[in-house]
Design a protein around this motif. Sequence first.
Motif, PDB file in Angstrom:
ATOM      1  N   THR A  11       0.869  -1.002  -0.131  1.00 36.26           N
ATOM      2  CA  THR A  11       0.082   0.102  -0.095  1.00 36.26           C
ATOM      3  C   THR A  11       0.879   1.249  -0.045  1.00 36.26           C
ATOM      4  OG1 THR A  11      -0.086   0.212   2.321  1.00 36.26           O
ATOM      5  CG2 THR A  11      -1.815  -1.472   1.242  1.00 36.26           C
ATOM      6  N   ASP A  12       0.414   2.629   0.125  1.00 36.00           N
ATOM      7  CA  ASP A  12       0.997   3.660   0.112  1.00 36.00           C
ATOM      8  C   ASP A  12       2.007   3.443   1.578  1.00 36.00           C
ATOM      9  OD1 ASP A  12       0.034   4.508  -2.306  1.00 36.00           O
ATOM     10  OD2 ASP A  12      -1.536   5.770  -1.014  1.00 36.00           O
ATOM     11  N   SER A  13       1.737   3.413   2.414  1.00 32.96           N
ATOM     12  CA  SER A  13       2.716   3.331   3.588  1.00 32.96           C
ATOM     13  C   SER A  13       2.993   1.968   4.252  1.00 32.96           C
ATOM     14  CB  SER A  13       2.066   4.182   4.491  1.00 32.96           C
ATOM     15  OG  SER A  13       0.857   3.433   4.996  1.00 32.96           O
ATOM     16  N   SER A  14       2.602   0.806   3.710  1.00 39.67           N
ATOM     17  CA  SER A  14       2.973  -0.428   3.963  1.00 39.67           C
ATOM     18  C   SER A  14       3.379  -1.534   3.228  1.00 39.67           C
ATOM     19  CB  SER A  14       1.765  -0.899   5.191  1.00 39.67           C
ATOM     20  OG  SER A  14       0.848  -1.158   4.405  1.00 39.67           O
ATOM     21  N   LEU A  15       3.864  -2.740   3.742  1.00 33.81           N
ATOM     22  CA  LEU A  15       4.275  -4.007   2.951  1.00 33.81           C
ATOM     23  C   LEU A  15       3.903  -5.123   3.844  1.00 33.81           C
ATOM     24  CD1 LEU A  15       7.255  -4.669   0.556  1.00 33.81           C
ATOM     25  CD2 LEU A  15       6.679  -6.099   2.758  1.00 33.81           C
ATOM     26  N   GLY A  36      14.318   1.250   5.738  1.00 29.53           N
ATOM     27  CA  GLY A  36      15.185   0.593   4.772  1.00 29.53           C
ATOM     28  C   GLY A  36      14.418   0.026   3.805  1.00 29.53           C
ATOM     29  N   ASP A  37      14.959  -0.988   2.912  1.00 25.72           N
ATOM     30  CA  ASP A  37      14.007  -1.402   1.916  1.00 25.72           C
ATOM     31  C   ASP A  37      12.996  -2.522   2.718  1.00 25.72           C
ATOM     32  OD1 ASP A  37      12.918  -3.406   0.002  1.00 25.72           O
ATOM     33  OD2 ASP A  37      14.821  -3.132  -1.477  1.00 25.72           O
ATOM     34  N   PRO A  38      11.687  -2.213   2.454  1.00 23.11           N
ATOM     35  CA  PRO A  38      10.824  -3.083   3.373  1.00 23.11           C
ATOM     36  C   PRO A  38      10.933  -4.508   3.189  1.00 23.11           C
ATOM     37  CG  PRO A  38       9.731  -1.605   1.896  1.00 23.11           C
ATOM     38  CD  PRO A  38      10.942  -0.965   1.608  1.00 23.11           C
ATOM     39  N   LEU A  39      11.006  -4.710   1.833  1.00 18.69           N
ATOM     40  CA  LEU A  39      10.890  -6.008   1.148  1.00 18.69           C
ATOM     41  C   LEU A  39      12.023  -6.906   1.764  1.00 18.69           C
ATOM     42  CD1 LEU A  39       9.423  -8.256  -0.294  1.00 18.69           C
ATOM     43  CD2 LEU A  39      10.501  -7.759  -2.376  1.00 18.69           C
ATOM     44  N   ARG A  40      13.122  -6.429   1.679  1.00 12.73           N
ATOM     45  CA  ARG A  40      14.366  -6.950   2.405  1.00 12.73           C
ATOM     46  C   ARG A  40      14.372  -7.274   3.682  1.00 12.73           C
ATOM     47  NH1 ARG A  40      19.921  -6.077   0.085  1.00 12.73           N
ATOM     48  NH2 ARG A  40      19.849  -6.619  -2.062  1.00 12.73           N
ATOM     49  N   LEU A  41      13.711  -6.429   4.671  1.00 12.37           N
ATOM     50  CA  LEU A  41      13.607  -6.016   5.876  1.00 12.37           C
ATOM     51  C   LEU A  41      12.759  -7.376   6.137  1.00 12.37           C
ATOM     52  CD1 LEU A  41      14.632  -4.796   8.463  1.00 12.37           C
ATOM     53  CD2 LEU A  41      12.628  -3.277   7.964  1.00 12.37           C
ATOM     54  N   ALA A  42      11.504  -7.431   5.636  1.00 14.77           N
ATOM     55  CA  ALA A  42      10.418  -8.377   5.783  1.00 14.77           C
ATOM     56  C   ALA A  42      11.075  -9.804   5.700  1.00 14.77           C
ATOM     57  CB  ALA A  42       9.397  -8.025   4.830  1.00 14.77           C
ATOM     58  N   GLU A  64       4.666  -7.709   8.744  1.00 21.13           N
ATOM     59  CA  GLU A  64       3.812  -6.159   8.093  1.00 21.13           C
ATOM     60  C   GLU A  64       4.807  -5.064   8.345  1.00 21.13           C
ATOM     61  OE1 GLU A  64      -0.450  -4.519   8.258  1.00 21.13           O
ATOM     62  OE2 GLU A  64       0.660  -4.198  10.108  1.00 21.13           O
ATOM     63  N   ILE A  65       5.256  -4.245   7.486  1.00 21.57           N
ATOM     64  CA  ILE A  65       6.173  -3.199   7.670  1.00 21.57           C
ATOM     65  C   ILE A  65       5.572  -1.806   7.356  1.00 21.57           C
ATOM     66  CG2 ILE A  65       8.373  -2.068   6.709  1.00 21.57           C
ATOM     67  CD1 ILE A  65       8.870  -4.842   8.087  1.00 21.57           C
ATOM     68  N   THR A  66       5.292  -0.843   8.200  1.00 21.91           N
ATOM     69  CA  THR A  66       4.502   0.130   8.070  1.00 21.91           C
ATOM     70  C   THR A  66       5.450   1.574   8.362  1.00 21.91           C
ATOM     71  OG1 THR A  66       2.752  -0.907   8.941  1.00 21.91           O
ATOM     72  CG2 THR A  66       2.533   1.305   8.799  1.00 21.91           C
ATOM     73  N   ALA A  67       5.447   2.158   7.452  1.00 21.73           N
ATOM     74  CA  ALA A  67       6.309   3.592   7.512  1.00 21.73           C
ATOM     75  C   ALA A  67       5.672   4.335   8.982  1.00 21.73           C
ATOM     76  CB  ALA A  67       6.062   4.468   6.397  1.00 21.73           C
ATOM     77  N   GLU A  68       6.583   4.783   9.706  1.00 25.07           N
ATOM     78  CA  GLU A  68       6.094   5.453  10.935  1.00 25.07           C
ATOM     79  C   GLU A  68       7.307   6.491  11.369  1.00 25.07           C
ATOM     80  OE1 GLU A  68       6.101   3.868  15.197  1.00 25.07           O
ATOM     81  OE2 GLU A  68       4.202   3.377  14.387  1.00 25.07           O
ATOM     82  N   VAL A  74       7.329  -2.523  12.897  1.00 25.86           N
ATOM     83  CA  VAL A  74       7.322  -4.192  12.248  1.00 25.86           C
ATOM     84  C   VAL A  74       6.551  -4.686  12.890  1.00 25.86           C
ATOM     85  CG1 VAL A  74       8.881  -6.021  11.761  1.00 25.86           C
ATOM     86  CG2 VAL A  74       9.915  -3.857  11.486  1.00 25.86           C
ATOM     87  N   ARG A  75       5.486  -5.397  12.537  1.00 28.35           N
ATOM     88  CA  ARG A  75       4.729  -6.486  13.237  1.00 28.35           C
ATOM     89  C   ARG A  75       4.949  -7.860  12.570  1.00 28.35           C
ATOM     90  NH1 ARG A  75      -1.945  -6.944  13.588  1.00 28.35           N
ATOM     91  NH2 ARG A  75      -1.568  -6.386  11.240  1.00 28.35           N
ATOM     92  N   ALA A  76       5.484  -8.756  13.405  1.00 26.73           N
ATOM     93  CA  ALA A  76       5.918  -9.902  12.967  1.00 26.73           C
ATOM     94  C   ALA A  76       5.038 -11.046  13.718  1.00 26.73           C
ATOM     95  CB  ALA A  76       7.411  -9.930  12.919  1.00 26.73           C
ATOM     96  N   GLY A  77       4.599 -11.980  13.355  1.00 31.24           N
ATOM     97  CA  GLY A  77       3.894 -13.428  13.713  1.00 31.24           C
ATOM     98  C   GLY A  77       3.451 -14.160  12.564  1.00 31.24           C
TER      99      GLY A  77
END
Length: 142
Positions: A11-15, A36-42, A64-68, A74-77
């Motif tokens: 989305t505009d602010s999340s992956l 950083g790069d959200p896809l690499r981070l995820a 889930e990575i959201t710009a803040e 980062v919400r992981a689970g």
Amino acid sequence: MTRSRWHIIRTDSSLTLSRRLPAQFDVAAVTVLPAGDPLRLAHQIRQDMWRKLQSLRGFSPVVEITAEGQGVKVRAGGQVTGRVPANTAAQIAEVLEQPANRCRWVRHAGGRQGAALRDSRADAKDSHRFAAKIDMKGESAS
């Protein structure tokens, strides 16, 4: 060519990176990291989370990575088919808060304070232009 088995929702602010759709959080933990790069981070977070929880029957990771502000939340689970042990969220939080993991994730994702949530595909698309500009500056007219 191999096909990725991961669903990536932008989305505009999340992956959101998940194995199954719709992405579902039966258990989760949250942390904040530099941008950083959200896809690499995820992907990095997913790998470490999977290493810790691979013995949990029916576990399907979701990140889930959201710009803040100047970083990312980062919400992981993930989704768990069956019973979720009481200590699962604590195990995920342990992975997210381990200093060695965090340092490696940020380094791999090219983390920089103040970087926006960028699309790695757009960077890859334009990389030939950047390389050409660099090459042209290195040449001298004699």
